[in-house]
Design a protein around this motif. Structure first.
Motif, PDB file in Angstrom:
ATOM      1  N   ARG A  10       1.066  -1.285  -0.005  1.00 28.47           N
ATOM      2  CA  ARG A  10       0.097  -0.113   0.037  1.00 28.47           C
ATOM      3  C   ARG A  10       0.943   1.241  -0.007  1.00 28.47           C
ATOM      4  NH1 ARG A  10      -5.446   0.047   2.996  1.00 28.47           N
ATOM      5  NH2 ARG A  10      -6.415  -2.175   2.641  1.00 28.47           N
ATOM      6  N   GLU A  11       0.283   2.307  -0.506  1.00 27.04           N
ATOM      7  CA  GLU A  11       0.880   3.709  -0.474  1.00 27.04           C
ATOM      8  C   GLU A  11       0.868   4.450   0.838  1.00 27.04           C
ATOM      9  OE1 GLU A  11       2.170   5.430  -3.151  1.00 27.04           O
ATOM     10  OE2 GLU A  11       2.099   3.718  -4.204  1.00 27.04           O
ATOM     11  N   HIS A  12       2.060   4.518   1.297  1.00 26.66           N
ATOM     12  CA  HIS A  12       2.135   5.535   2.404  1.00 26.66           C
ATOM     13  C   HIS A  12       1.333   6.829   2.221  1.00 26.66           C
ATOM     14  CE1 HIS A  12       3.771   8.041   5.859  1.00 26.66           C
ATOM     15  NE2 HIS A  12       3.616   6.968   6.577  1.00 26.66           N
ATOM     16  N   ALA A  13       0.030   7.064   2.831  1.00 28.37           N
ATOM     17  CA  ALA A  13      -0.886   8.036   2.790  1.00 28.37           C
ATOM     18  C   ALA A  13      -0.614   9.240   3.593  1.00 28.37           C
ATOM     19  CB  ALA A  13      -2.133   7.578   2.576  1.00 28.37           C
ATOM     20  N   GLY A  14       0.163   9.387   4.433  1.00 26.79           N
ATOM     21  CA  GLY A  14       0.473  10.490   5.542  1.00 26.79           C
ATOM     22  C   GLY A  14       0.299   9.896   7.004  1.00 26.79           C
ATOM     23  N   GLU A  15       0.009  10.879   7.945  1.00 31.08           N
ATOM     24  CA  GLU A  15      -0.015  10.516   9.256  1.00 31.08           C
ATOM     25  C   GLU A  15      -1.203  10.990  10.050  1.00 31.08           C
ATOM     26  OE1 GLU A  15       3.648  11.444  11.484  1.00 31.08           O
ATOM     27  OE2 GLU A  15       5.041  10.238  10.242  1.00 31.08           O
ATOM     28  N   GLU A  16      -1.445  10.486  10.962  1.00 26.63           N
ATOM     29  CA  GLU A  16      -2.854  11.038  11.880  1.00 26.63           C
ATOM     30  C   GLU A  16      -2.614  10.532  13.350  1.00 26.63           C
ATOM     31  OE1 GLU A  16      -7.440  10.129  11.157  1.00 26.63           O
ATOM     32  OE2 GLU A  16      -6.170  10.511   9.137  1.00 26.63           O
ATOM     33  N   ASN A  17      -2.789  11.422  14.043  1.00 23.15           N
ATOM     34  CA  ASN A  17      -2.520  11.091  15.604  1.00 23.15           C
ATOM     35  C   ASN A  17      -1.184  10.589  15.813  1.00 23.15           C
ATOM     36  OD1 ASN A  17      -4.966  11.813  16.060  1.00 23.15           O
ATOM     37  ND2 ASN A  17      -5.795   9.930  15.420  1.00 23.15           N
ATOM     38  N   GLY A  18      -0.200  11.038  15.045  1.00 30.12           N
ATOM     39  CA  GLY A  18       1.333  10.638  15.120  1.00 30.12           C
ATOM     40  C   GLY A  18       1.674   9.068  14.641  1.00 30.12           C
ATOM     41  N   LEU A  19       0.544   8.567  13.904  1.00 29.51           N
ATOM     42  CA  LEU A  19       0.852   7.235  13.453  1.00 29.51           C
ATOM     43  C   LEU A  19       0.873   7.298  11.830  1.00 29.51           C
ATOM     44  CD1 LEU A  19      -1.814   5.326  15.528  1.00 29.51           C
ATOM     45  CD2 LEU A  19       0.663   5.206  15.883  1.00 29.51           C
ATOM     46  N   VAL A  21      -0.226   6.165   8.295  1.00 33.57           N
ATOM     47  CA  VAL A  21      -1.496   5.820   7.562  1.00 33.57           C
ATOM     48  C   VAL A  21      -1.370   5.439   6.215  1.00 33.57           C
ATOM     49  CG1 VAL A  21      -4.043   6.627   6.721  1.00 33.57           C
ATOM     50  CG2 VAL A  21      -2.993   7.325   8.811  1.00 33.57           C
ATOM     51  N   TRP A  22      -1.727   4.219   5.832  1.00 32.29           N
ATOM     52  CA  TRP A  22      -1.618   3.572   4.609  1.00 32.29           C
ATOM     53  C   TRP A  22      -2.820   3.350   3.765  1.00 32.29           C
ATOM     54  CZ3 TRP A  22       3.634   2.059   4.410  1.00 32.29           C
ATOM     55  CH2 TRP A  22       4.315   2.198   5.543  1.00 32.29           C
ATOM     56  N   GLY A  23      -2.725   3.977   2.345  1.00 34.56           N
ATOM     57  CA  GLY A  23      -3.815   4.102   1.744  1.00 34.56           C
ATOM     58  C   GLY A  23      -4.453   2.834   1.009  1.00 34.56           C
ATOM     59  N   PRO A  24      -5.345   3.016  -0.014  1.00 29.85           N
ATOM     60  CA  PRO A  24      -6.334   4.072  -0.204  1.00 29.85           C
ATOM     61  C   PRO A  24      -7.111   4.707   0.694  1.00 29.85           C
ATOM     62  CG  PRO A  24      -7.285   2.141  -1.353  1.00 29.85           C
ATOM     63  CD  PRO A  24      -5.978   1.559  -0.635  1.00 29.85           C
ATOM     64  N   VAL A  25      -7.047   6.065   0.947  1.00 32.16           N
ATOM     65  CA  VAL A  25      -7.999   6.710   1.923  1.00 32.16           C
ATOM     66  C   VAL A  25      -8.649   7.789   1.069  1.00 32.16           C
ATOM     67  CG1 VAL A  25      -8.035   8.350   3.833  1.00 32.16           C
ATOM     68  CG2 VAL A  25      -6.031   6.892   3.764  1.00 32.16           C
ATOM     69  N   ASP A  26      -9.989   7.457   1.191  1.00 35.18           N
ATOM     70  CA  ASP A  26     -11.366   8.322   0.640  1.00 35.18           C
ATOM     71  C   ASP A  26     -12.394   8.635   1.510  1.00 35.18           C
ATOM     72  OD1 ASP A  26     -12.799   9.912  -0.885  1.00 35.18           O
ATOM     73  OD2 ASP A  26     -13.216   8.096  -2.296  1.00 35.18           O
ATOM     74  N   LEU A  31     -10.683   4.311   4.869  1.00 34.83           N
ATOM     75  CA  LEU A  31     -10.109   5.013   5.808  1.00 34.83           C
ATOM     76  C   LEU A  31      -8.455   4.380   5.919  1.00 34.83           C
ATOM     77  CD1 LEU A  31     -12.651   5.447   8.694  1.00 34.83           C
ATOM     78  CD2 LEU A  31     -11.854   7.207   7.173  1.00 34.83           C
ATOM     79  N   GLY A  32      -8.284   3.353   5.230  1.00 31.66           N
ATOM     80  CA  GLY A  32      -7.010   2.701   4.896  1.00 31.66           C
ATOM     81  C   GLY A  32      -6.442   1.839   6.216  1.00 31.66           C
ATOM     82  N   ILE A  33      -5.198   1.673   6.527  1.00 27.87           N
ATOM     83  CA  ILE A  33      -4.701   1.192   7.812  1.00 27.87           C
ATOM     84  C   ILE A  33      -3.718   2.005   8.488  1.00 27.87           C
ATOM     85  CG2 ILE A  33      -2.770  -0.662   8.386  1.00 27.87           C
ATOM     86  CD1 ILE A  33      -3.707  -2.229   5.919  1.00 27.87           C
ATOM     87  N   HIS A  34      -4.052   2.230  10.036  1.00 25.11           N
ATOM     88  CA  HIS A  34      -3.397   3.163  10.669  1.00 25.11           C
ATOM     89  C   HIS A  34      -2.384   2.307  11.757  1.00 25.11           C
ATOM     90  CE1 HIS A  34      -6.498   6.562  10.914  1.00 25.11           C
ATOM     91  NE2 HIS A  34      -6.390   6.060   9.797  1.00 25.11           N
ATOM     92  N   GLY A  35      -1.154   2.834  11.703  1.00 22.94           N
ATOM     93  CA  GLY A  35       0.018   2.218  12.520  1.00 22.94           C
ATOM     94  C   GLY A  35       0.992   1.532  11.747  1.00 22.94           C
ATOM     95  N   ALA A  36       2.143   1.061  12.230  1.00 25.05           N
ATOM     96  CA  ALA A  36       3.046   0.449  11.741  1.00 25.05           C
ATOM     97  C   ALA A  36       3.593  -0.825  12.586  1.00 25.05           C
ATOM     98  CB  ALA A  36       4.538   1.492  11.787  1.00 25.05           C
TER      99      ALA A  36
END
Ligand code: SF4
Ligand code: F3S
Length: 103
Positions: A10-19, A21-26, A31-36
């Motif tokens: 997946r594409e790294h789509a950015g960060e949210e709440n310091g975590l 986020v892996w897309g797709p996000v729409d 909402l994608g995957i959160h965390g690592a």
């Protein structure tokens, strides 16, 4: 369930709440995957809550996700750096929405 190779597939789509986020996000539907280290697939999570209630080191927080088709809240692995790799959350989630990279 969650793709354990999400960080490659997946594409790294950015960060949210310091975590991460892996897309797709729409939002609000996708909402994608959160965390690592501890990753939650928001598009699979049905807000069962067993992970949050049973994590021995309190990694998770609730976040509201209004109008998401699977559930109106999700667990954010806010304190993933505290994870002790017990795998309880991975085993207990009824929809297999969590991946913990214990390797
Ligand atoms: Fe918590 Fe264990 Fe899951 Fe880590 S593997 S987030 S310590 S329940
Ligand atoms: Fe969601 Fe599974 Fe936890 S459905 S709230 S990730 S137990």
């Amino acid at each position: 369930g969650i793709d354990p190779n999400f960080d490659e597939n997946r594409e790294h789509a950015g960060e949210e709440n310091g975590l991460d986020v892996w897309g797709p996000v729409d939002p609000p539907e996708k909402l994608g995957i959160h965390g690592a280290h501890v990753a939650v697939d928001y598009d699979i999570c049905i807000a069962d809550g067993a992970c949050l209630e049973n994590c021995p080191v309190d990694v998770f927080d609730w976040v509201d996700t209004p109008d998401h088709p699977a559930s109106e809240r999700k667990v954010e692995p806010t304190r993933e750096d505290q994870c002790i790799d017990c795998m309880l959350c991975v085993d207990i989630c009824p929809v297999d929405a969590i991946d913990v990279d214990a390797s």
